[in-house]
Scaffold this motif. Structure first.
Motif, PDB file in Angstrom:
ATOM      1  N   LYS A   1      17.344  -3.859  43.499  1.00 13.97           N
ATOM      2  CA  LYS A   1      17.766  -3.080  42.329  1.00 13.97           C
ATOM      3  C   LYS A   1      16.757  -3.236  41.200  1.00 13.97           C
ATOM      4  O   LYS A   1      16.375  -2.258  40.551  1.00 13.97           O
ATOM      5  CB  LYS A   1      19.156  -3.535  41.883  1.00 13.97           C
ATOM      6  N   GLU A   2      16.312  -4.466  40.970  1.00 11.89           N
ATOM      7  CA  GLU A   2      15.354  -4.730  39.897  1.00 11.89           C
ATOM      8  C   GLU A   2      13.984  -4.121  40.208  1.00 11.89           C
ATOM      9  O   GLU A   2      13.337  -3.552  39.327  1.00 11.89           O
ATOM     10  CB  GLU A   2      15.219  -6.236  39.664  1.00 11.89           C
ATOM     11  N   LEU A   3      13.541  -4.243  41.438  1.00  8.02           N
ATOM     12  CA  LEU A   3      12.204  -3.770  41.808  1.00  8.02           C
ATOM     13  C   LEU A   3      12.119  -2.259  42.013  1.00  8.02           C
ATOM     14  O   LEU A   3      11.105  -1.648  41.692  1.00  8.02           O
ATOM     15  CB  LEU A   3      11.740  -4.458  43.101  1.00  8.02           C
ATOM     16  N   PHE A   4      13.165  -1.676  42.588  1.00 13.06           N
ATOM     17  CA  PHE A   4      13.071  -0.293  43.042  1.00 13.06           C
ATOM     18  C   PHE A   4      14.037   0.669  42.356  1.00 13.06           C
ATOM     19  O   PHE A   4      13.976   1.872  42.597  1.00 13.06           O
ATOM     20  CB  PHE A   4      13.291  -0.219  44.566  1.00 13.06           C
ATOM     21  N   GLY A   5      14.954   0.151  41.548  1.00 11.30           N
ATOM     22  CA  GLY A   5      15.937   1.022  40.914  1.00 11.30           C
ATOM     23  C   GLY A   5      16.778   1.710  41.967  1.00 11.30           C
ATOM     24  O   GLY A   5      17.331   1.060  42.852  1.00 11.30           O
TER      25      GLY A   5
ATOM     26  N   ALA B   1      14.764 -25.596  47.564  1.00  6.92           N
ATOM     27  CA  ALA B   1      15.058 -24.748  46.412  1.00  6.92           C
ATOM     28  C   ALA B   1      15.971 -23.591  46.805  1.00  6.92           C
ATOM     29  O   ALA B   1      15.752 -22.943  47.823  1.00  6.92           O
ATOM     30  CB  ALA B   1      13.768 -24.202  45.809  1.00  6.92           C
ATOM     31  N   TYR B   2      16.948 -23.344  45.984  1.00  7.11           N
ATOM     32  CA  TYR B   2      17.834 -22.187  46.138  1.00  7.11           C
ATOM     33  C   TYR B   2      17.297 -21.067  45.253  1.00  7.11           C
ATOM     34  O   TYR B   2      17.985 -20.553  44.379  1.00  7.11           O
ATOM     35  CB  TYR B   2      19.274 -22.567  45.808  1.00  7.11           C
ATOM     36  N   ALA B   3      16.032 -20.750  45.501  1.00 10.14           N
ATOM     37  CA  ALA B   3      15.319 -19.738  44.726  1.00 10.14           C
ATOM     38  C   ALA B   3      14.440 -18.931  45.674  1.00 10.14           C
ATOM     39  O   ALA B   3      13.943 -19.464  46.670  1.00 10.14           O
ATOM     40  CB  ALA B   3      14.465 -20.396  43.649  1.00 10.14           C
ATOM     41  N   PHE B   4      14.242 -17.662  45.319  1.00 11.20           N
ATOM     42  CA  PHE B   4      13.514 -16.748  46.182  1.00 11.20           C
ATOM     43  C   PHE B   4      12.678 -15.812  45.321  1.00 11.20           C
ATOM     44  O   PHE B   4      13.146 -15.353  44.282  1.00 11.20           O
ATOM     45  CB  PHE B   4      14.501 -15.933  47.030  1.00 11.20           C
ATOM     46  N   VAL B   5      11.468 -15.560  45.754  1.00 12.86           N
ATOM     47  CA  VAL B   5      10.628 -14.570  45.095  1.00 12.86           C
ATOM     48  C   VAL B   5      10.498 -13.409  46.070  1.00 12.86           C
ATOM     49  O   VAL B   5       9.996 -13.565  47.184  1.00 12.86           O
ATOM     50  CB  VAL B   5       9.249 -15.130  44.725  1.00 12.86           C
TER      51      VAL B   5
ATOM     52  N   LEU C   1       4.161  -5.550  48.126  1.00 13.83           N
ATOM     53  CA  LEU C   1       2.773  -5.826  48.470  1.00 13.83           C
ATOM     54  C   LEU C   1       1.836  -5.398  47.341  1.00 13.83           C
ATOM     55  O   LEU C   1       0.718  -5.892  47.243  1.00 13.83           O
ATOM     56  CB  LEU C   1       2.397  -5.144  49.783  1.00 13.83           C
ATOM     57  N   ALA C   2       2.338  -4.504  46.454  1.00 15.52           N
ATOM     58  CA  ALA C   2       1.548  -4.065  45.295  1.00 15.52           C
ATOM     59  C   ALA C   2       1.553  -5.099  44.172  1.00 15.52           C
ATOM     60  O   ALA C   2       0.799  -4.965  43.215  1.00 15.52           O
ATOM     61  CB  ALA C   2       2.081  -2.732  44.782  1.00 15.52           C
ATOM     62  N   GLY C   3       2.425  -6.124  44.262  1.00 16.42           N
ATOM     63  CA  GLY C   3       2.395  -7.197  43.280  1.00 16.42           C
ATOM     64  C   GLY C   3       3.567  -7.287  42.325  1.00 16.42           C
ATOM     65  O   GLY C   3       3.652  -8.237  41.549  1.00 16.42           O
ATOM     66  N   ASP C   4       4.483  -6.325  42.321  1.00 11.43           N
ATOM     67  CA  ASP C   4       5.678  -6.454  41.492  1.00 11.43           C
ATOM     68  C   ASP C   4       6.570  -7.520  42.114  1.00 11.43           C
ATOM     69  O   ASP C   4       6.766  -7.530  43.337  1.00 11.43           O
ATOM     70  CB  ASP C   4       6.440  -5.127  41.432  1.00 11.43           C
ATOM     71  N   ALA C   5       7.114  -8.427  41.285  1.00 10.34           N
ATOM     72  CA  ALA C   5       7.875  -9.541  41.843  1.00 10.34           C
ATOM     73  C   ALA C   5       9.097  -9.882  40.991  1.00 10.34           C
ATOM     74  O   ALA C   5       9.079  -9.756  39.768  1.00 10.34           O
ATOM     75  CB  ALA C   5       6.996 -10.778  41.974  1.00 10.34           C
ATOM     76  N   VAL C   6      10.135 -10.326  41.689  1.00  9.98           N
ATOM     77  CA  VAL C   6      11.382 -10.760  41.065  1.00  9.98           C
ATOM     78  C   VAL C   6      11.716 -12.139  41.605  1.00  9.98           C
ATOM     79  O   VAL C   6      11.614 -12.384  42.809  1.00  9.98           O
ATOM     80  CB  VAL C   6      12.531  -9.773  41.395  1.00  9.98           C
TER      81      VAL C   6
ATOM     82  N   LEU D   1      23.860 -15.310  40.490  1.00 12.16           N
ATOM     83  CA  LEU D   1      22.406 -15.346  40.522  1.00 12.16           C
ATOM     84  C   LEU D   1      21.778 -15.147  39.148  1.00 12.16           C
ATOM     85  O   LEU D   1      22.307 -14.392  38.327  1.00 12.16           O
ATOM     86  CB  LEU D   1      21.874 -14.234  41.447  1.00 12.16           C
ATOM     87  N   ASP D   2      20.653 -15.797  38.957  1.00 12.49           N
ATOM     88  CA  ASP D   2      19.775 -15.504  37.822  1.00 12.49           C
ATOM     89  C   ASP D   2      18.619 -14.682  38.386  1.00 12.49           C
ATOM     90  O   ASP D   2      17.957 -15.106  39.347  1.00 12.49           O
ATOM     91  CB  ASP D   2      19.245 -16.771  37.164  1.00 12.49           C
ATOM     92  N   VAL D   3      18.376 -13.527  37.799  1.00 13.30           N
ATOM     93  CA  VAL D   3      17.353 -12.612  38.292  1.00 13.30           C
ATOM     94  C   VAL D   3      16.390 -12.329  37.141  1.00 13.30           C
ATOM     95  O   VAL D   3      16.807 -11.972  36.048  1.00 13.30           O
ATOM     96  CB  VAL D   3      17.979 -11.279  38.779  1.00 13.30           C
ATOM     97  N   ARG D   4      15.101 -12.527  37.425  1.00  9.49           N
ATOM     98  CA  ARG D   4      14.112 -12.190  36.397  1.00  9.49           C
ATOM     99  C   ARG D   4      12.842 -11.673  37.035  1.00  9.49           C
ATOM    100  O   ARG D   4      12.399 -12.155  38.066  1.00  9.49           O
ATOM    101  CB  ARG D   4      13.823 -13.365  35.486  1.00  9.49           C
TER     102      ARG D   4
END
Length: 175
Positions: free
Chosen positions: A45-49, A103-107, A111-116, A169-172
């Motif tokens: 949702k954050e990356l692609f709307g 870690a209970y964290a995920f990136v 491939l273009a470099g946008d990351a959450v 979740l915390d999403v950034r």
């Protein structure tokens, strides 16, 4: 909560539900499957709307090496198969297990470099969860404890699927 994840596999749009991943993974680590399912929903949702992402454009760094997280990410994105899945148990966010680095964290990135960055809220997993994990690794869990742990994981998976995203979740965006 959205009950499916929409993802493109070349020209085909797939609708993947939690129950589909559960059939693939089994019931061993349902909490992890559920958290990873929700993490992917939040990241997409954050990356692609509203755009449905292509599997082949997604890359994942998982802070947790467990099979539930791996299987959920693999089933949806095929990132492991494509060589776009990395585990980093030293990832600095989401280090809640008092017995080992994990870690209970995920990136989740393109491939273009946008990351959450998606991090499980620290309050979600009770202390006894980590104690059960430790006993399981040591082989010291009684039959009664194994059943209690199984029930706890089932309950946590149901909670993970039902909670509003901001309570789980915390999403950034990180790039």
């Amino acid at each position: 909560m959205m009950t499916v994840i929409h993802i493109m596999d070349d020209q085909d749009e797939l609708q993947i539900g939690f129950s589909d991943i559960e059939k693939y993974h089994g019931r061993l680590a349902l909490m992890a499957v559920a958290v990873a399912f929700r993490a992917q929903q939040a990241a997409f949702k954050e990356l692609f709307g509203d755009r449905v992402p292509q599997r082949k454009e997604i890359k994942i760094i998982s802070g947790h090496a467990g099979p539930g997280f791996r299987d959920s990410f693999e089933f949806v994105t095929r990132a492991l198969t494509r060589g776009q899945y990395t585990v980093d148990v030293q990832y600095p966010q989401g280090q809640y297990d008092p017995h080992r680095p994990q870690a209970y964290a995920f990136v989740i990135s393109t491939l273009a470099g946008d990351a959450v960055e998606v991090v499980l809220k620290e309050s979600f997993l009770p202390a006894v969860f980590y104690d059960y994990l430790k006993k399981g690794r040591e082989g010291t869990m009684t039959d009664a404890e194994q059943e209690q742990f199984r029930q706890l994981k089932l309950s946590l998976s149901e909670q993970a699927l039902a909670l509003p995203q901001d309570e789980l979740l915390d999403v950034r965006r990180i790039s």
